[in-house]
Write a protein that holds these residues in place. Structure first.
Motif, PDB file in Angstrom:
ATOM      1  N   ALA A  71       2.949   2.060 -12.719  1.00 19.64           N
ATOM      2  CA  ALA A  71       1.907   2.171 -11.692  1.00 19.64           C
ATOM      3  C   ALA A  71       1.773   3.594 -11.162  1.00 19.64           C
ATOM      4  CB  ALA A  71       2.203   1.207 -10.547  1.00 19.64           C
ATOM      5  N   THR A  72       2.871   4.347 -11.159  1.00 19.94           N
ATOM      6  CA  THR A  72       2.843   5.710 -10.622  1.00 19.94           C
ATOM      7  C   THR A  72       3.065   6.778 -11.690  1.00 19.94           C
ATOM      8  OG1 THR A  72       5.221   5.647 -10.153  1.00 19.94           O
ATOM      9  CG2 THR A  72       3.715   4.896  -8.404  1.00 19.94           C
TER      10      THR A  72
ATOM     11  N   GLN B 255       8.267  -4.094 -13.530  1.00 17.03           N
ATOM     12  CA  GLN B 255       6.948  -3.513 -13.275  1.00 17.03           C
ATOM     13  C   GLN B 255       6.100  -4.390 -12.359  1.00 17.03           C
ATOM     14  OE1 GLN B 255       6.375  -0.492 -14.303  1.00 17.03           O
ATOM     15  NE2 GLN B 255       7.979  -0.246 -15.848  1.00 17.03           N
TER      16      GLN B 255
ATOM     17  N   HIS C 205       8.003   3.943 -14.068  1.00 21.13           N
ATOM     18  CA  HIS C 205       7.227   3.030 -13.240  1.00 21.13           C
ATOM     19  C   HIS C 205       5.764   3.226 -13.620  1.00 21.13           C
ATOM     20  CE1 HIS C 205       5.789   1.669  -9.015  1.00 21.13           C
ATOM     21  NE2 HIS C 205       5.859   0.652  -9.854  1.00 21.13           N
TER      22      HIS C 205
END
Length: 333
Positions: free
Chosen positions: A161-162, A207, A159
């Motif tokens: 974003a993280t 995503q 992921h």
């Protein structure tokens, strides 16, 4: 997927005597046929489909690296991380990017293109299950263990974003033992996201919408999880599509494309309609597809193409498994 298939094949002759679960019973005829068919498969590729890489013992998974304009693929039985680069001749330039004598097999692959890291699932000869990392830019540049997992991973995704990794686990060959783990690569920690799945295999992360998709190989179900809330969105049953392997999601998030290993085909579903029917894509000649990926614009892997890997061998000596490119791919509902 291969290790579970072998176990099921061995169970074929004893399912009646020991009254195994009904799902195993209904699969036994198909498993017997498919194990026999592993060395024989369709060769009639569609006109819009071409071979871009071959020589794999079993290509379990692959990812496209847009920065390096290359594709990383897992040669399962040889435990090689393969790098593939497009060439004018059509067949990709194929080299071993990473390998180690301690690895028994490798499976899922994920990429952090910004950090130039390739993550991949590995099992060691001593039985340890791990997520490993290596440089995306330097072949044979060394590797490190990110984390170890209680069960062997299969599909793998990041992921962005993280920075968290997610891996599916079929469950050490035990029905309903499937698990999805979340791995923090910075800390090396592992957390269980969900469990009691029927052989969790395929995995894809949307995503843009922060949705994790997970496929249950034997139960023919697809799960969708919200990565922000960590709550399931839906569960969809696809009982007319037996033995689903890896999956991907279209750029607009509306279509799920699945490698239907048992039936030598690739099928599509509406992502937002859990009960929608399957649609077989307009291409043929696949020999037990294991993974599917769309190309990416601006690379040597056109966004108009769908790439399909094959898993059709039961040992290191097999060299017939391929990666195929379906050109001008289009889903027609």
């Amino acid at each position: 997927m291969t290790h579970l298939l072998l176990v099921l094949a061995c169970l074929v002759s004893v399912t009646g005597a020991f009254n195994f679960e009904q799902k195993i019973k209904t699969l036994k005829d198909e498993i017997t046929h498919e194990v026999h068919d592993l060395v024989e498969g369709p060769d009639d590729l569609s006109a819009n489909t071409r071979v871009v890489a071959t020589g794999f013992s079993w290509c379990e998974n692959f990812r496209i690296d847009t920065v390096g304009n290359q594709m990383f693929a897992a040669d399962f039985w040889r435990a090689h991380l393969i790098a593939l680069k497009p060439t004018p001749s059509g067949l990709y330039n194929k080299t071993i990017h990473a390998s180690d004598p301690s690895w028994k097999k490798i499976l899922g692959i994920a990429l952090n293109e910004t950090a130039r890291i390739v993550y991949f699932v590995a099992q060691f000869h001593n039985g340890t299950n791990a997520i490993l990392e290596t440089s995306a830019d330097v072949a044979h540049g060394g590797w490190a263990t990110v984390a170890t997992t209680p069960k062997q991973g299969n599909g793998l995704g990041i992921h962005l974003a993280t920075g968290l990794l997610y891996t599916t686990c079929e469950g050490n060959e035990l029905p309903n033992g499937g698990v999805v783990y979340e791995i923090n690569p910075r800390l090396g920690t592992v957390r269980t996201v969900t469990h009691k799945l029927w052989s969790a295999d395929g995995l894809w992360i949307d995503q843009d919408r922060a949705i994790l998709y997970v496929g249950e190989m034997l139960d023919s179900k697809i799960w969708a999880f919200n990565l922000t809330s960590q709550e399931p969105i839906y569960q969809s049953s696809r009982h007319h599509v037996s033995i689903i392997d890896d999956l991907t999601v279209s750029a607009h998030g509306q279509d799920i494309i699945v490698a239907n290993w048992a039936h030598n085909r690739v099928v599509a579903f509406h992502a937002n309609e859990p009960k929608s029917s399957a649609y077989a894509v307009g291409a043929g000649g696949f020999h037990h597809p294991t993974s599917v990926r769309f190309g990416i614009a601006g690379t040597g892997f056109p966004a108009t193409s769908l790439y399909v890997s094959e898993g059709c061998g039961l040992g290191k000596k097999v060299t017939t498994c391929r990666i195929l490119e379906v050109q001008n791919f289009n889903i027609r509902w």
